[in-house]
Motif scaffolding. Structure first.
Motif, PDB file in Angstrom:
ATOM      1  N   ALA A 214       0.821  -1.214   0.000  1.00 59.51           N
ATOM      2  CA  ALA A 214       0.000   0.000   0.000  1.00 59.51           C
ATOM      3  C   ALA A 214       0.851   1.258   0.000  1.00 59.51           C
ATOM      4  O   ALA A 214       0.568   2.217  -0.734  1.00 59.51           O
ATOM      5  CB  ALA A 214      -0.937  -0.005   1.209  1.00 59.51           C
ATOM      6  N   TYR A 215       1.897   1.268   0.821  1.00 59.57           N
ATOM      7  CA  TYR A 215       2.715   2.471   0.935  1.00 59.57           C
ATOM      8  C   TYR A 215       3.993   2.406   0.095  1.00 59.57           C
ATOM      9  O   TYR A 215       4.522   3.441  -0.303  1.00 59.57           O
ATOM     10  CB  TYR A 215       3.091   2.711   2.399  1.00 59.57           C
ATOM     11  N   GLY A 216       4.477   1.184  -0.154  1.00 63.35           N
ATOM     12  CA  GLY A 216       5.753   1.053  -0.848  1.00 63.35           C
ATOM     13  C   GLY A 216       5.672   1.272  -2.344  1.00 63.35           C
ATOM     14  O   GLY A 216       6.501   1.996  -2.921  1.00 63.35           O
ATOM     15  N   LEU A 217       4.676   0.673  -2.988  1.00 63.47           N
ATOM     16  CA  LEU A 217       4.582   0.792  -4.447  1.00 63.47           C
ATOM     17  C   LEU A 217       4.406   2.237  -4.920  1.00 63.47           C
ATOM     18  O   LEU A 217       5.073   2.656  -5.873  1.00 63.47           O
ATOM     19  CB  LEU A 217       3.443  -0.087  -4.971  1.00 63.47           C
ATOM     20  N   PRO A 218       3.514   3.022  -4.306  1.00 68.27           N
ATOM     21  CA  PRO A 218       3.405   4.420  -4.758  1.00 68.27           C
ATOM     22  C   PRO A 218       4.706   5.204  -4.597  1.00 68.27           C
ATOM     23  O   PRO A 218       5.033   6.051  -5.438  1.00 68.27           O
ATOM     24  CB  PRO A 218       2.300   4.993  -3.857  1.00 68.27           C
ATOM     25  N   VAL A 219       5.447   4.918  -3.527  1.00 72.12           N
ATOM     26  CA  VAL A 219       6.708   5.629  -3.317  1.00 72.12           C
ATOM     27  C   VAL A 219       7.743   5.203  -4.358  1.00 72.12           C
ATOM     28  O   VAL A 219       8.453   6.041  -4.933  1.00 72.12           O
ATOM     29  CB  VAL A 219       7.232   5.379  -1.890  1.00 72.12           C
ATOM     30  N   LEU A 220       7.827   3.902  -4.620  1.00 67.70           N
ATOM     31  CA  LEU A 220       8.797   3.412  -5.603  1.00 67.70           C
ATOM     32  C   LEU A 220       8.478   3.907  -7.012  1.00 67.70           C
ATOM     33  O   LEU A 220       9.379   4.284  -7.766  1.00 67.70           O
ATOM     34  CB  LEU A 220       8.833   1.882  -5.579  1.00 67.70           C
ATOM     35  N   ASN A 221       7.192   3.905  -7.350  1.00 70.22           N
ATOM     36  CA  ASN A 221       6.793   4.322  -8.697  1.00 70.22           C
ATOM     37  C   ASN A 221       6.516   5.821  -8.810  1.00 70.22           C
ATOM     38  O   ASN A 221       6.295   6.323  -9.915  1.00 70.22           O
ATOM     39  CB  ASN A 221       5.542   3.551  -9.128  1.00 70.22           C
ATOM     40  N   ARG A 222       6.477   6.489  -7.655  1.00 68.14           N
ATOM     41  CA  ARG A 222       6.181   7.920  -7.592  1.00 68.14           C
ATOM     42  C   ARG A 222       4.798   8.257  -8.142  1.00 68.14           C
ATOM     43  O   ARG A 222       4.521   9.405  -8.490  1.00 68.14           O
ATOM     44  CB  ARG A 222       7.250   8.732  -8.335  1.00 68.14           C
ATOM     45  N   SER A 223       3.953   7.263  -8.211  1.00 70.93           N
ATOM     46  CA  SER A 223       2.578   7.462  -8.667  1.00 70.93           C
ATOM     47  C   SER A 223       1.796   6.188  -8.380  1.00 70.93           C
ATOM     48  O   SER A 223       2.377   5.152  -8.041  1.00 70.93           O
ATOM     49  CB  SER A 223       2.524   7.779 -10.163  1.00 70.93           C
ATOM     50  N   VAL A 224       0.493   6.295  -8.510  1.00 72.43           N
ATOM     51  CA  VAL A 224      -0.381   5.125  -8.420  1.00 72.43           C
ATOM     52  C   VAL A 224      -0.916   4.853  -9.812  1.00 72.43           C
ATOM     53  O   VAL A 224      -1.460   5.750 -10.466  1.00 72.43           O
ATOM     54  CB  VAL A 224      -1.545   5.368  -7.435  1.00 72.43           C
ATOM     55  N   SER A 225      -0.744   3.638 -10.268  1.00 73.15           N
ATOM     56  CA  SER A 225      -1.156   3.292 -11.625  1.00 73.15           C
ATOM     57  C   SER A 225      -2.642   3.569 -11.837  1.00 73.15           C
ATOM     58  O   SER A 225      -3.483   3.229 -10.995  1.00 73.15           O
ATOM     59  CB  SER A 225      -0.861   1.820 -11.909  1.00 73.15           C
ATOM     60  N   ALA A 226      -2.944   4.174 -12.963  1.00 72.54           N
ATOM     61  CA  ALA A 226      -4.342   4.476 -13.289  1.00 72.54           C
ATOM     62  C   ALA A 226      -5.170   3.215 -13.486  1.00 72.54           C
ATOM     63  O   ALA A 226      -6.403   3.258 -13.424  1.00 72.54           O
ATOM     64  CB  ALA A 226      -4.406   5.341 -14.547  1.00 72.54           C
ATOM     65  N   THR A 227      -4.503   2.078 -13.695  1.00 74.81           N
ATOM     66  CA  THR A 227      -5.242   0.826 -13.910  1.00 74.81           C
ATOM     67  C   THR A 227      -5.954   0.353 -12.650  1.00 74.81           C
ATOM     68  O   THR A 227      -6.827  -0.519 -12.732  1.00 74.81           O
ATOM     69  CB  THR A 227      -4.289  -0.280 -14.395  1.00 74.81           C
TER      70      THR A 227
END
Length: 271
Positions: A214-227
């Motif tokens: 929940a918190y790691g992926l947005p930080v690593l990608n610097r965004s939340v995927s629109a999918t």
């Protein structure tokens, strides 16, 4: 009506307890008790009914506030922190909130916070003292849980600026996932005792994975995927409705709740 009383015996008891507690509180107020007639809160009186309704509304408000704080602390504040550093996250608040909600509530809440093994003192009272069947006690608690969660989360998501339709779809998705989590917990109890006996480790692992994602992926990608918006696509919702209905059918016809409750009582050393 008889089925309703059996399913929600604990809530009916809570209503009477709230009524009596409210009446005692009113009668203890120095400036009020002198002006209260002796029969003001008699059986079947409007005064008693009003006190009971108000007490339940206060309890519901408290439950709503707790869920509001949960979403605010674990979803909205993390979103604000990430949005401060990552402009793409800031531009997609609704998608980010949906993503965090799916990870932390829909998935994590459904599989690591099941009702069936949450054996508390209240359940002990209802089953061993009030002689409510474990089957009815569980189903009543579970139905109350999914109904209140649907209503409360729908309002809360709109408060945090998630569009109405998206909020509705997300709540349906979450409600459908709840019986699936309960069904898997029962299957683990029946057929995979090793998993059941180490369920605290399993629950901790599920929570850790969900929090990291929940918190790691947005930080690593610097965004939340629109999918992630497809998580609440009508096709996905229809599939979840079918799966949720199947899981609910399983829960309704499952025959060995007494065995599960006995095990839960034993684990709490209350048996």
């Amino acid at each position: 009506m008889r089925l309703f009383r059996k399913l929600f015996a604990e809530k009916i008891l809570r209503y009477y307890e709230g009524t009596e507690g409210g009446i005692r509180l009113i009668k203890s107020l120095p400036l009020v008790k002198k002006h209260i007639k002796e029969d003001a809160f008699g059986e079947k009186s409007k005064g008693r009914m009003a006190v009971g309704i108000i007490s339940q509304l206060i309890m519901l408000l408290w439950e709503f506030i707790r869920k509001l704080l949960y979403v605010w602390l674990f979803m909205f504040i993390p979103y604000m922190i990430m949005a401060h550093f990552f402009p793409l996250i800031k531009l997609h608040q609704d998608t980010t909130i949906i993503y965090l909600f799916v990870m932390l509530s829909t998935i994590c809440g459904s599989f690591s916070n099941t009702t069936i093994f949450a054996m508390g003192d209240r359940d002990y009272l209802m089953i061993r003292v009030m002689l409510v069947s474990p089957y009815m006690n569980f189903l009543g608690k579970f139905i109350y849980k999914i109904v209140t969660e649907f209503v409360f989360y729908f309002i809360i998501l709109m408060i945090f600026q998630v569009p109405v339709l998206n909020s509705l779809m997300l709540c349906i998705l979450t409600v459908c996932s709840r019986p699936i989590g309960e069904m898997f917990a029962i299957i683990a109890f029946d057929h995979f005792r090793g998993i059941y006996e180490n369920r605290s480790v399993l629950n901790g692992t599920i929570m850790a994975i969900c929090v990291l994602l929940a918190y790691g992926l947005p930080v690593l990608n610097r965004s939340v995927s629109a999918t992630w918006i497809y998580a609440i696509h009508p096709f996905v919702i229809v599939i979840m409705l079918v799966l949720g209905a199947g899981a609910m059918y399983f829960l309704w016809w499952y025959k060995y709740y007494r065995v599960i409750i006995r095990e839960a009582m034993h684990n709490k050393r209350e048996f």
